[in-house]
Design a protein around this motif. Structure first.
Motif, PDB file in Angstrom:
ATOM      1  N   ASP A  24      -8.946   1.471  -0.925  1.00 36.83           N
ATOM      2  CA  ASP A  24      -9.929   1.978  -1.896  1.00 36.83           C
ATOM      3  C   ASP A  24      -9.423   1.841  -3.336  1.00 36.83           C
ATOM      4  N   ALA A  25      -8.095   1.837  -3.505  1.00 38.00           N
ATOM      5  CA  ALA A  25      -7.501   1.688  -4.843  1.00 38.00           C
ATOM      6  C   ALA A  25      -7.452   0.231  -5.289  1.00 38.00           C
ATOM      7  N   GLY A  26      -7.917  -0.687  -4.424  1.00 35.82           N
ATOM      8  CA  GLY A  26      -8.034  -2.083  -4.832  1.00 35.82           C
ATOM      9  C   GLY A  26      -7.127  -3.080  -4.139  1.00 35.82           C
ATOM     10  N   ARG A  27      -6.265  -2.630  -3.236  1.00 36.03           N
ATOM     11  CA  ARG A  27      -5.419  -3.580  -2.495  1.00 36.03           C
ATOM     12  C   ARG A  27      -6.255  -4.286  -1.442  1.00 36.03           C
ATOM     13  N   ARG A  28      -6.071  -5.610  -1.338  1.00 39.47           N
ATOM     14  CA  ARG A  28      -6.839  -6.412  -0.388  1.00 39.47           C
ATOM     15  C   ARG A  28      -6.084  -6.521   0.926  1.00 39.47           C
ATOM     16  N   CYS A 145      -4.723  -4.879  14.189  1.00 36.42           N
ATOM     17  CA  CYS A 145      -3.743  -4.452  13.192  1.00 36.42           C
ATOM     18  C   CYS A 145      -4.023  -5.241  11.916  1.00 36.42           C
ATOM     19  N   TYR A 146      -3.493  -4.746  10.811  1.00 38.04           N
ATOM     20  CA  TYR A 146      -3.722  -5.439   9.547  1.00 38.04           C
ATOM     21  C   TYR A 146      -2.620  -5.119   8.561  1.00 38.04           C
ATOM     22  N   THR A 147      -2.626  -5.906   7.473  1.00 39.03           N
ATOM     23  CA  THR A 147      -1.690  -5.673   6.383  1.00 39.03           C
ATOM     24  C   THR A 147      -2.390  -5.974   5.061  1.00 39.03           C
ATOM     25  N   PHE A 148      -1.623  -5.913   3.996  1.00 34.49           N
ATOM     26  CA  PHE A 148      -2.164  -6.090   2.647  1.00 34.49           C
ATOM     27  C   PHE A 148      -1.502  -7.285   1.957  1.00 34.49           C
ATOM     28  N   ASP A 149      -2.202  -7.845   0.961  1.00 34.08           N
ATOM     29  CA  ASP A 149      -1.565  -8.807   0.060  1.00 34.08           C
ATOM     30  C   ASP A 149      -0.344  -8.137  -0.557  1.00 34.08           C
ATOM     31  N   ARG A 150       0.668  -8.942  -0.862  1.00 38.52           N
ATOM     32  CA  ARG A 150       1.821  -8.375  -1.576  1.00 38.52           C
ATOM     33  C   ARG A 150       2.496  -9.463  -2.395  1.00 38.52           C
ATOM     34  N   VAL A 151       3.222  -9.052  -3.417  1.00 41.43           N
ATOM     35  CA  VAL A 151       3.970  -9.997  -4.240  1.00 41.43           C
ATOM     36  C   VAL A 151       5.262 -10.307  -3.508  1.00 41.43           C
ATOM     37  N   GLY A 152       5.508 -11.601  -3.276  1.00 39.29           N
ATOM     38  CA  GLY A 152       6.705 -12.029  -2.572  1.00 39.29           C
ATOM     39  C   GLY A 152       7.906 -12.109  -3.495  1.00 39.29           C
ATOM     40  N   HIS A 153       9.044 -12.496  -2.934  1.00 31.21           N
ATOM     41  CA  HIS A 153      10.283 -12.552  -3.717  1.00 31.21           C
ATOM     42  C   HIS A 153      10.214 -13.577  -4.845  1.00 31.21           C
ATOM     43  N   SER A 154       9.313 -14.563  -4.719  1.00 30.18           N
ATOM     44  CA  SER A 154       9.171 -15.579  -5.769  1.00 30.18           C
ATOM     45  C   SER A 154       8.305 -15.097  -6.936  1.00 30.18           C
ATOM     46  N   GLU A 156       5.102 -14.665  -6.568  1.00 33.86           N
ATOM     47  CA  GLU A 156       3.746 -15.096  -6.244  1.00 33.86           C
ATOM     48  C   GLU A 156       3.105 -14.120  -5.263  1.00 33.86           C
ATOM     49  N   VAL A 157       1.786 -13.975  -5.355  1.00 38.22           N
ATOM     50  CA  VAL A 157       1.064 -13.139  -4.402  1.00 38.22           C
ATOM     51  C   VAL A 157       0.962 -13.879  -3.076  1.00 38.22           C
ATOM     52  N   GLU A 158       1.361 -13.195  -2.014  1.00 41.61           N
ATOM     53  CA  GLU A 158       1.240 -13.739  -0.654  1.00 41.61           C
ATOM     54  C   GLU A 158       0.076 -13.036   0.009  1.00 41.61           C
ATOM     55  N   SER A 159      -0.792 -13.804   0.632  1.00 40.02           N
ATOM     56  CA  SER A 159      -2.007 -13.224   1.198  1.00 40.02           C
ATOM     57  C   SER A 159      -1.709 -12.420   2.456  1.00 40.02           C
ATOM     58  N   ALA A 160      -2.535 -11.408   2.663  1.00 44.73           N
ATOM     59  CA  ALA A 160      -2.425 -10.598   3.876  1.00 44.73           C
ATOM     60  C   ALA A 160      -2.546 -11.479   5.117  1.00 44.73           C
ATOM     61  N   GLU A 161      -3.417 -12.473   5.052  1.00 45.46           N
ATOM     62  CA  GLU A 161      -3.602 -13.355   6.209  1.00 45.46           C
ATOM     63  C   GLU A 161      -2.316 -14.110   6.528  1.00 45.46           C
ATOM     64  N   ALA A 162      -1.638 -14.623   5.495  1.00 49.31           N
ATOM     65  CA  ALA A 162      -0.397 -15.375   5.707  1.00 49.31           C
ATOM     66  C   ALA A 162       0.716 -14.460   6.219  1.00 49.31           C
ATOM     67  N   ILE A 163       0.818 -13.274   5.667  1.00 44.10           N
ATOM     68  CA  ILE A 163       1.844 -12.328   6.106  1.00 44.10           C
ATOM     69  C   ILE A 163       1.601 -11.937   7.560  1.00 44.10           C
ATOM     70  N   HIS A 164       0.361 -11.627   7.881  1.00 43.02           N
ATOM     71  CA  HIS A 164      -0.033 -11.259   9.238  1.00 43.02           C
ATOM     72  C   HIS A 164       0.308 -12.389  10.208  1.00 43.02           C
ATOM     73  N   ALA A 165      -0.088 -13.613   9.857  1.00 43.16           N
ATOM     74  CA  ALA A 165       0.143 -14.763  10.732  1.00 43.16           C
ATOM     75  C   ALA A 165       1.631 -15.018  10.941  1.00 43.16           C
ATOM     76  N   MET A 166       2.418 -14.917   9.895  1.00 47.44           N
ATOM     77  CA  MET A 166       3.858 -15.145  10.032  1.00 47.44           C
ATOM     78  C   MET A 166       4.498 -14.067  10.901  1.00 47.44           C
ATOM     79  N   THR A 167       4.068 -12.840  10.719  1.00 52.57           N
ATOM     80  CA  THR A 167       4.587 -11.757  11.556  1.00 52.57           C
ATOM     81  C   THR A 167       4.283 -12.024  13.024  1.00 52.57           C
ATOM     82  N   LEU A 168       3.057 -12.424  13.315  1.00 50.55           N
ATOM     83  CA  LEU A 168       2.688 -12.742  14.701  1.00 50.55           C
ATOM     84  C   LEU A 168       3.525 -13.902  15.229  1.00 50.55           C
ATOM     85  N   SER A 169       3.732 -14.910  14.403  1.00 53.68           N
ATOM     86  CA  SER A 169       4.540 -16.060  14.823  1.00 53.68           C
ATOM     87  C   SER A 169       5.972 -15.643  15.131  1.00 53.68           C
ATOM     88  N   ASN A 170       6.519 -14.747  14.321  1.00 53.05           N
ATOM     89  CA  ASN A 170       7.887 -14.283  14.546  1.00 53.05           C
ATOM     90  C   ASN A 170       8.023 -13.481  15.828  1.00 53.05           C
TER      91      ASN A 170
END
Length: 194
Positions: A24-28, A145-154, A156-170
């Motif tokens: 609700d505060a604006g995180r995707r 399950c779900y997650t949020f967009d977040r700023v990565g170590h570089s 750059e903003v990393e999308s929730a979809e990419a983070i979710h997918a990588m977690t599942l892959s791991n």
């Protein structure tokens, strides 16, 4: 098709209002249907008399939305516990640390754990990894399950979809098997028909 019998338990991790407040505060976030899918899983496990464990995070961090005295600590309504369902309270990422979850699963003879909750790459992932390491047949429900967009170590903003997918892959194949809500529901129907 796999079947889930009385040896299966559903673990819902941190399905708490803090994450609604964050959104609700604006995180995707990804998986807009995730909570509805958690509710479908919960209903199916209840209807078959299968075990359900709710895990709630009680943060000790000052200012955290997950502190017990704040509104964010409460369960999201659609996936809230009933009076007869256990709620295990944790203070770290894994639902197995500082709780009696492992003992409850062993005592109940639960070999398969179906895991869903919030967020994919934090407490859901940590709980899933540990379930696999402890020898449980861990099944992570990718659309409950779900997650949020977040700023990565570089920076750059990393999308929730990419983070979710990588977690599942791991996790998939190493610590758990990926499931969907539909494959779990189908397995439960198959078990009931057998």
């Amino acid at each position: 098709m796999a079947a889930f019998g009385k040896e299966a338990a559903l673990i819902l991790v941190d399905v708490q209002k803090a994450f609604v407040e964050i959104e609700d505060a604006g995180r995707r976030r990804n998986n807009p249907q995730a909570v509805a899918n958690m509710a479908r899983l919960l209903e199916a496990f209840r209807n078959r008399g299968l075990a359900v464990f709710h895990v709630r995070h009680a943060s000790k961090e000052p200012g955290s939305l997950l502190r017990p005295e704040r509104s964010g600590y409460e369960a999201i309504g659609e996936a809230a516990e009933r009076a007869d369902e256990p709620v295990l309270v944790k203070h770290v990422n894994s639902a197995f640390i500082g709780t009696d979850l492992e003992q409850r699963l062993r005592d109940g003879g639960y070999e398969t754990v179906v895991i869903a909750g919030i967020t994919t790459n934090h407490c859901v992932e940590t709980t899933t990894r540990m379930a696999g390491n402890l020898g449980f047949d861990a099944r992570l429900v990718e659309d409950a399950c779900y997650t949020f967009d977040r700023v990565g170590h570089s920076g750059e903003v990393e999308s929730a979809e990419a983070i979710h997918a990588m977690t599942l892959s791991n996790l998939d194949g190493e610590f758990a098997r990926k499931e969907t809500t539909e494959t779990v529901l189908a397995a439960l129907r198959h078990s009931a028909a057998a």
